[in-house]
Design an enzyme around this catalytic site. Structure first.
Site, PDB file in Angstrom:
ATOM      1  N   SER A 174       8.484  32.236  28.184  1.00  0.00           N
ATOM      2  CA  SER A 174       8.353  33.420  29.040  1.00  0.00           C
ATOM      3  C   SER A 174       8.453  34.668  28.163  1.00  0.00           C
ATOM      4  O   SER A 174       9.446  34.841  27.457  1.00  0.00           O
ATOM      5  CB  SER A 174       9.480  33.482  30.067  1.00  0.00           C
ATOM      6  OG  SER A 174       9.497  32.321  30.846  1.00  0.00           O
ATOM      7  N   GLU A 180      11.526  39.236  26.895  1.00  0.00           N
ATOM      8  CA  GLU A 180      12.636  38.311  26.632  1.00  0.00           C
ATOM      9  C   GLU A 180      12.886  38.129  25.129  1.00  0.00           C
ATOM     10  O   GLU A 180      14.043  38.060  24.705  1.00  0.00           O
ATOM     11  CB  GLU A 180      12.344  36.957  27.295  1.00  0.00           C
ATOM     12  CG  GLU A 180      13.494  35.985  27.221  1.00  0.00           C
ATOM     13  CD  GLU A 180      13.200  34.658  27.926  1.00  0.00           C
ATOM     14  OE1 GLU A 180      13.097  34.663  29.164  1.00  0.00           O
ATOM     15  OE2 GLU A 180      13.083  33.632  27.236  1.00  0.00           O
ATOM     16  N   ARG A 207      19.926  35.064  31.662  1.00  0.00           N
ATOM     17  CA  ARG A 207      19.355  35.381  30.348  1.00  0.00           C
ATOM     18  C   ARG A 207      20.190  36.420  29.594  1.00  0.00           C
ATOM     19  O   ARG A 207      19.644  37.296  28.913  1.00  0.00           O
ATOM     20  CB  ARG A 207      17.915  35.892  30.477  1.00  0.00           C
ATOM     21  CG  ARG A 207      16.940  34.887  31.033  1.00  0.00           C
ATOM     22  CD  ARG A 207      16.798  33.691  30.088  1.00  0.00           C
ATOM     23  NE  ARG A 207      15.756  32.811  30.575  1.00  0.00           N
ATOM     24  CZ  ARG A 207      15.976  31.833  31.453  1.00  0.00           C
ATOM     25  NH1 ARG A 207      17.201  31.600  31.902  1.00  0.00           N
ATOM     26  NH2 ARG A 207      14.993  31.071  31.854  1.00  0.00           N
TER      27      ARG A 207
HETATM   28  N1  LIG Z   1      13.288  28.520  28.817  1.00  0.00           N
HETATM   29  C1  LIG Z   1      12.306  28.451  27.906  1.00  0.00           C
HETATM   30  O1  LIG Z   1      11.329  27.832  28.112  1.00  0.00           O
HETATM   31  C2  LIG Z   1      12.424  29.166  26.629  1.00  0.00           C
HETATM   32  C3  LIG Z   1      13.639  29.464  26.128  1.00  0.00           C
HETATM   33  N2  LIG Z   1      13.771  30.029  24.906  1.00  0.00           N
HETATM   34  C4  LIG Z   1      15.126  30.192  24.424  1.00  0.00           C
HETATM   35  O2  LIG Z   1      15.213  31.228  23.500  1.00  0.00           O
HETATM   36  C5  LIG Z   1      16.103  30.826  22.453  1.00  0.00           C
HETATM   37  C6  LIG Z   1      15.361  30.659  21.195  1.00  0.00           C
HETATM   38  O3  LIG Z   1      16.024  29.780  20.307  1.00  0.00           O
HETATM   39  P1  LIG Z   1      15.625  29.802  18.795  1.00  0.00           P
HETATM   40  O4  LIG Z   1      14.171  29.521  18.654  1.00  0.00           O
HETATM   41  O5  LIG Z   1      16.545  28.938  18.015  1.00  0.00           O
HETATM   42  O6  LIG Z   1      15.967  31.319  18.492  1.00  0.00           O
HETATM   43  P2  LIG Z   1      15.303  32.323  17.466  1.00  0.00           P
HETATM   44  O7  LIG Z   1      15.251  31.689  16.128  1.00  0.00           O
HETATM   45  O8  LIG Z   1      14.044  32.891  17.995  1.00  0.00           O
HETATM   46  O9  LIG Z   1      16.429  33.422  17.458  1.00  0.00           O
HETATM   47  C7  LIG Z   1      16.476  34.345  18.507  1.00  0.00           C
HETATM   48  C8  LIG Z   1      17.720  35.176  18.382  1.00  0.00           C
HETATM   49  O10 LIG Z   1      18.832  34.428  18.866  1.00  0.00           O
HETATM   50  C9  LIG Z   1      19.977  34.811  18.169  1.00  0.00           C
HETATM   51  N3  LIG Z   1      20.548  33.606  17.549  1.00  0.00           N
HETATM   52  C10 LIG Z   1      19.895  32.491  17.131  1.00  0.00           C
HETATM   53  N4  LIG Z   1      20.770  31.591  16.652  1.00  0.00           N
HETATM   54  C11 LIG Z   1      22.000  32.152  16.748  1.00  0.00           C
HETATM   55  C12 LIG Z   1      23.319  31.742  16.395  1.00  0.00           C
HETATM   56  N5  LIG Z   1      23.569  30.557  15.822  1.00  0.00           N
HETATM   57  N6  LIG Z   1      24.343  32.601  16.639  1.00  0.00           N
HETATM   58  C13 LIG Z   1      24.133  33.808  17.202  1.00  0.00           C
HETATM   59  N7  LIG Z   1      22.922  34.249  17.543  1.00  0.00           N
HETATM   60  C14 LIG Z   1      21.853  33.432  17.322  1.00  0.00           C
HETATM   61  C15 LIG Z   1      19.584  35.846  17.150  1.00  0.00           C
HETATM   62  O11 LIG Z   1      19.676  37.108  17.790  1.00  0.00           O
HETATM   63  P3  LIG Z   1      20.499  38.344  17.163  1.00  0.00           P
HETATM   64  O12 LIG Z   1      19.826  38.736  15.909  1.00  0.00           O
HETATM   65  O13 LIG Z   1      20.414  39.388  18.238  1.00  0.00           O
HETATM   66  O14 LIG Z   1      21.874  37.839  16.956  1.00  0.00           O
HETATM   67  C16 LIG Z   1      18.122  35.564  16.970  1.00  0.00           C
HETATM   68  O15 LIG Z   1      17.407  36.691  16.539  1.00  0.00           O
HETATM   69  C17 LIG Z   1      16.724  29.556  22.842  1.00  0.00           C
HETATM   70  O16 LIG Z   1      17.861  29.774  23.562  1.00  0.00           O
HETATM   71  C18 LIG Z   1      15.590  28.966  23.669  1.00  0.00           C
HETATM   72  O17 LIG Z   1      16.045  27.975  24.468  1.00  0.00           O
HETATM   73  C19 LIG Z   1      12.705  30.383  24.156  1.00  0.00           C
HETATM   74  C20 LIG Z   1      11.447  30.160  24.610  1.00  0.00           C
HETATM   75  C21 LIG Z   1      11.203  29.533  25.893  1.00  0.00           C
HETATM   76  C1  LIG Z   2      10.102  29.470  30.084  1.00  0.00           C
HETATM   77  C2  LIG Z   2      11.279  30.069  30.250  1.00  0.00           C
HETATM   78  O1  LIG Z   2      12.092  29.791  31.326  1.00  0.00           O
HETATM   79  C3  LIG Z   2      11.492  29.682  32.592  1.00  0.00           C
HETATM   80  C4  LIG Z   2      11.904  28.351  33.188  1.00  0.00           C
HETATM   81  O2  LIG Z   2      11.404  27.298  32.395  1.00  0.00           O
HETATM   82  C5  LIG Z   2      11.321  28.287  34.622  1.00  0.00           C
HETATM   83  C6  LIG Z   2      11.704  27.022  35.363  1.00  0.00           C
HETATM   84  O3  LIG Z   2      13.003  27.068  35.825  1.00  0.00           O
HETATM   85  O4  LIG Z   2      11.822  29.405  35.387  1.00  0.00           O
HETATM   86  C7  LIG Z   2      11.515  30.680  34.854  1.00  0.00           C
HETATM   87  O5  LIG Z   2      10.118  30.900  34.779  1.00  0.00           O
HETATM   88  P1  LIG Z   2       9.359  31.418  36.060  1.00  0.00           P
HETATM   89  O6  LIG Z   2      10.258  32.337  36.790  1.00  0.00           O
HETATM   90  O7  LIG Z   2       8.041  31.996  35.688  1.00  0.00           O
HETATM   91  O8  LIG Z   2       9.217  30.082  36.929  1.00  0.00           O
HETATM   92  P2  LIG Z   2       7.975  29.355  37.522  1.00  0.00           P
HETATM   93  O9  LIG Z   2       8.543  28.398  38.486  1.00  0.00           O
HETATM   94  O10 LIG Z   2       7.122  28.806  36.445  1.00  0.00           O
HETATM   95  O11 LIG Z   2       7.174  30.482  38.297  1.00  0.00           O
HETATM   96  C8  LIG Z   2       7.790  31.266  39.343  1.00  0.00           C
HETATM   97  C9  LIG Z   2       6.760  31.796  40.303  1.00  0.00           C
HETATM   98  O12 LIG Z   2       5.821  32.592  39.612  1.00  0.00           O
HETATM   99  C10 LIG Z   2       4.550  32.515  40.247  1.00  0.00           C
HETATM  100  N1  LIG Z   2       3.528  32.249  39.215  1.00  0.00           N
HETATM  101  C11 LIG Z   2       3.782  31.371  38.191  1.00  0.00           C
HETATM  102  C12 LIG Z   2       2.840  31.176  37.212  1.00  0.00           C
HETATM  103  C13 LIG Z   2       1.629  31.900  37.265  1.00  0.00           C
HETATM  104  O13 LIG Z   2       0.745  31.793  36.391  1.00  0.00           O
HETATM  105  N2  LIG Z   2       1.422  32.762  38.295  1.00  0.00           N
HETATM  106  C14 LIG Z   2       2.355  32.960  39.272  1.00  0.00           C
HETATM  107  O14 LIG Z   2       2.127  33.758  40.185  1.00  0.00           O
HETATM  108  C15 LIG Z   2       4.640  31.446  41.316  1.00  0.00           C
HETATM  109  O15 LIG Z   2       4.771  32.101  42.555  1.00  0.00           O
HETATM  110  C16 LIG Z   2       5.930  30.734  41.005  1.00  0.00           C
HETATM  111  O16 LIG Z   2       6.565  30.253  42.141  1.00  0.00           O
HETATM  112  C17 LIG Z   2      12.041  30.797  33.465  1.00  0.00           C
HETATM  113  N3  LIG Z   2      11.660  32.089  32.913  1.00  0.00           N
HETATM  114  C18 LIG Z   2      12.439  33.148  33.093  1.00  0.00           C
HETATM  115  C19 LIG Z   2      11.968  34.417  32.458  1.00  0.00           C
HETATM  116  O17 LIG Z   2      13.494  33.128  33.695  1.00  0.00           O
HETATM  117  C20 LIG Z   2      11.804  31.010  29.303  1.00  0.00           C
HETATM  118  O18 LIG Z   2      12.854  31.566  29.548  1.00  0.00           O
HETATM  119  O19 LIG Z   2      11.170  31.250  28.239  1.00  0.00           O
END
Ligand SMILES: NC(=O)C1=CN([C@@H]2O[C@H](COP(=O)(O)OP(=O)(O)OC[C@H]3O[C@@H](n4cnc5c(N)ncnc54)[C@H](OP(=O)(O)O)[C@@H]3O)[C@@H](O)[C@H]2O)C=CC1
Ligand SMILES: C=C(O[C@H]1[C@H](O)[C@@H](CO)O[C@H](OP(=O)(O)OP(=O)(O)OC[C@H]2O[C@@H](n3ccc(=O)[nH]c3=O)[C@H](O)[C@@H]2O)[C@@H]1NC(C)=O)C(=O)O
Length: 487
Positions: free
Chosen positions: A316, A479, A234
């Protein structure tokens, strides 16, 4: 691009300015849950969504475009948390050239401005943003011929404003492997390298070749090799404050389009292997991986769905803390902990014990790599949605970018979700009178149940930080990028 907090010193300084003593927050609130009993079962949350085996959950995008932007007056309409007040001016860049020109002009003007993609990692106060918001809306995907690539590889260029999940869907359709496990991640492609998105055994670092960005210091558009972004868990140099706006990314994917049923990269994440009912290391059709990932994510409330308040979040809300193995041994035996690759000493969370022992506060910038993340044994069945914990010991292998500076103390990554849940903040938890609640399906997501204010979200976040700090001595780090709010 100023004035926000993410993994920054301000956050820590606030907590440690006087003494490293946790305080219950807020003092007059009822207990968030039963006293810590790490062996206790969490109370039953509402049933997670069920999907037919062949059903692919729909992924909504929050990134408004074109005419949809005409009536937008608040950040609530531009972010997936759907909170946040107004702004002074909205600029929309529909081409890479416009994006670079706007960024250059804004930096030259010296004013505060905010770059926004899909708004899925951004939290702005109810007072709004006192400056210009620049929206990244340049879209397009192209295959770029490249004779220097090894056989079977394909170079794909995507514009920064392209919806990430649309890119994944496209790559699966083309038969290109490498990002299928990153299905359903919200936001736009340009933000992907900023925090090196990762999930289900993959991270963008594994396929990113280079980015093209407008660089503030250089005052020009440059091509930057992925290695120079210092991608880690991250984290990247952009997340650490290097000032540049990504215009496009070049990915190098595996071209499996000649296969009758194009196969995925090997499945290396236990939860995913379990969902697919295959052994670790197996390859399966790309379409099956995408469907399985979306189903797993949706069951955790981590797929954006306009109609479902449990998905109105930033994903997250906290990163998973990285601590020394020694500190991790002080936690309950069943607290999940996962081995990291080499890690910079400076990347570890500073624990109370270390501070009490007179060690200096480290300002955090997570290094190391994530890809394998959490999951535990595929066949344990201990927690169908999240995979099993690794009680007592250290499990899991992380892949991806490695930091090579040697260090003495082994480190582990903890599960923020587990720490939150076992600090007594259960799924669905809500502070009295608040519009924000912990997701019913995952304790790491703070959700807007409709009518939440940014202050509600921040209050719940502070409460969670305080509970975990009090119970475990670990300080969770948000995050999302946060503007005008104290967490
Ligand atoms: N794993 C998951 O489930 C999740 C992951 N995410 C991730 O978080 C990010 C959110 O994306 P998005 O909604 O588009 O972001 P946002 O619109 O929320 O922007 C977040 C920040 O990212 C930076 N940024 C965005 N676009 C650019 C660019 N083209 N060049 C440089 N910096 C940039 C900027 O930071 P600054 O001002 O510091 O430059 C901005 O403030 C993605 O990478 C997404 O995948 C989000 C939620 C859940
Ligand atoms: C959603 C994001 O990314 C996610 C990504 O989708 C998933 C899957 O790989 O792994 C990360 O979540 P995570 O670490 O919580 O993964 P999960 O597999 O959902 O949970 C990990 C562990 O947390 C515990 N768990 C999970 C959920 C809950 O309500 N309670 C709990 O105790 C369980 O033990 C589980 O094994 C990323 N988050 C971060 C901060 O690294 C994001 O970055 O916004």
């Amino acid at each position: 691009m100023t004035g926000h907090t993410n993994n920054s010193g301000g956050f820590f300084a606030r907590f440690f300015a006087s003494r490293p003593e946790p305080t219950k927050y807020p003092a007059d609130l009822p207990s968030a849950g039963p006293a810590l009993d790490s062996t206790a079962e969490a109370p039953l949350a509402p049933a997670p969504p069920e999907f037919a085996a062949d059903e692919t959950p729909r992924v909504d995008s929050a990134a408004k475009t074109g005419a949809e932007l005409a009536d937008v007056t608040s950040l609530a309409e531009l972010t997936t948390m759907r909170v946040g007040g107004g702004f002074e001016r909205l600029l929309v860049a529909e081409t890479a050239a416009e994006l670079a020109e706007h960024a250059a002009a804004l930096w030259d003007s010296g004013e505060d401005w905010l770059l926004l993609g899909g708004g899925s990692n951004t939290l702005v106060s109810d007072a709004g943003y006192p400056g210009t918001v620049l929206l990244v809306r340049n879209t397009g995907i192209e295959v770029v011929p490249d004779v220097t690539l090894p056989a079977g590889k394909v170079r794909v260029r995507v514009q920064a404003g392209h919806d990430w999940d649309e890119l994944v869907a496209w790559s699966v359709q083309q038969g290109y492997a490498g990002i299928e496990m990153l299905s359903g991640i919200p936001g736009l492609a340009g933000a992907a390298p900023v925090q090196n998105i990762g999930a289900y055994g993959g991270e963008v670092a594994q396929v990113l070749d280079s980015v093209t960005w407008y660089d503030r210091d250089w005052g020009q558009v440059r091509e930057i090799a992925a290695a120079d972004l210092h991608l880690s868990y991250r984290d990247s140099i952009l997340k650490q404050g290097y000032e540049a706006v990504i215009l496009s990314l070049d990915l190098v994917l595996q071209d499996n389009s000649a296969q009758p049923e194009p196969q995925s990269q090997p499945v290396v994440f236990p939860q995913l292997a379990k969902a697919l009912e295959v052994r670790l290391g197996a390859t399966v059709p790309l379409t099956a991986v995408r469907r399985a990932v979306l189903q797993v994510r949706a069951r955790k409330g981590m797929v954006l769905n306009e109609a479902d308040h449990n998905s109105w979040s930033c994903g997250s809300f906290f990163t998973n803390p990285i601590v020394t193995e020694k500190f991790a041994r002080t936690l309950p035996a069943d607290a999940p902990r996962f081995a990291m690759q080499q890690q910079r000493e400076s990347d570890l969370v500073t624990t109370f014990e270390e501070l009490a022992a007179g060690e200096e506060l480290r300002l955090q910038g997570f290094g190391g790599a994530d890809a394998a993340g959490f999951g535990g044994a595929a066949d344990s069945g201990a927690d169908a949605d999240y995979g099993a914990a690794a009680p007592g010991g250290v499990a899991g292998a992380d892949a991806g970018a490695a930091w090579t500076e040697p260090r003495q103390e082994p480190q582990v990554k903890l599960s923020a979700a587990w720490l939150i849940e076992h600090a007594g903040v259960r799924r669905g938890f809500r502070l009295p009178g608040s519009g924000a609640a912990v997701s019913d399906f995952h304790t790491l997501a703070i959700t807007n149940r409709g009518g939440a204010s940014a202050a509600d979200v921040a209050e719940l976040a502070r409460y969670i930080v305080s509970m975990v700090q009090t119970e475990f001595g670990v300080i969770l780090v948000p995050e999302p990028n946060i503007y005008g709010l104290e967490i």
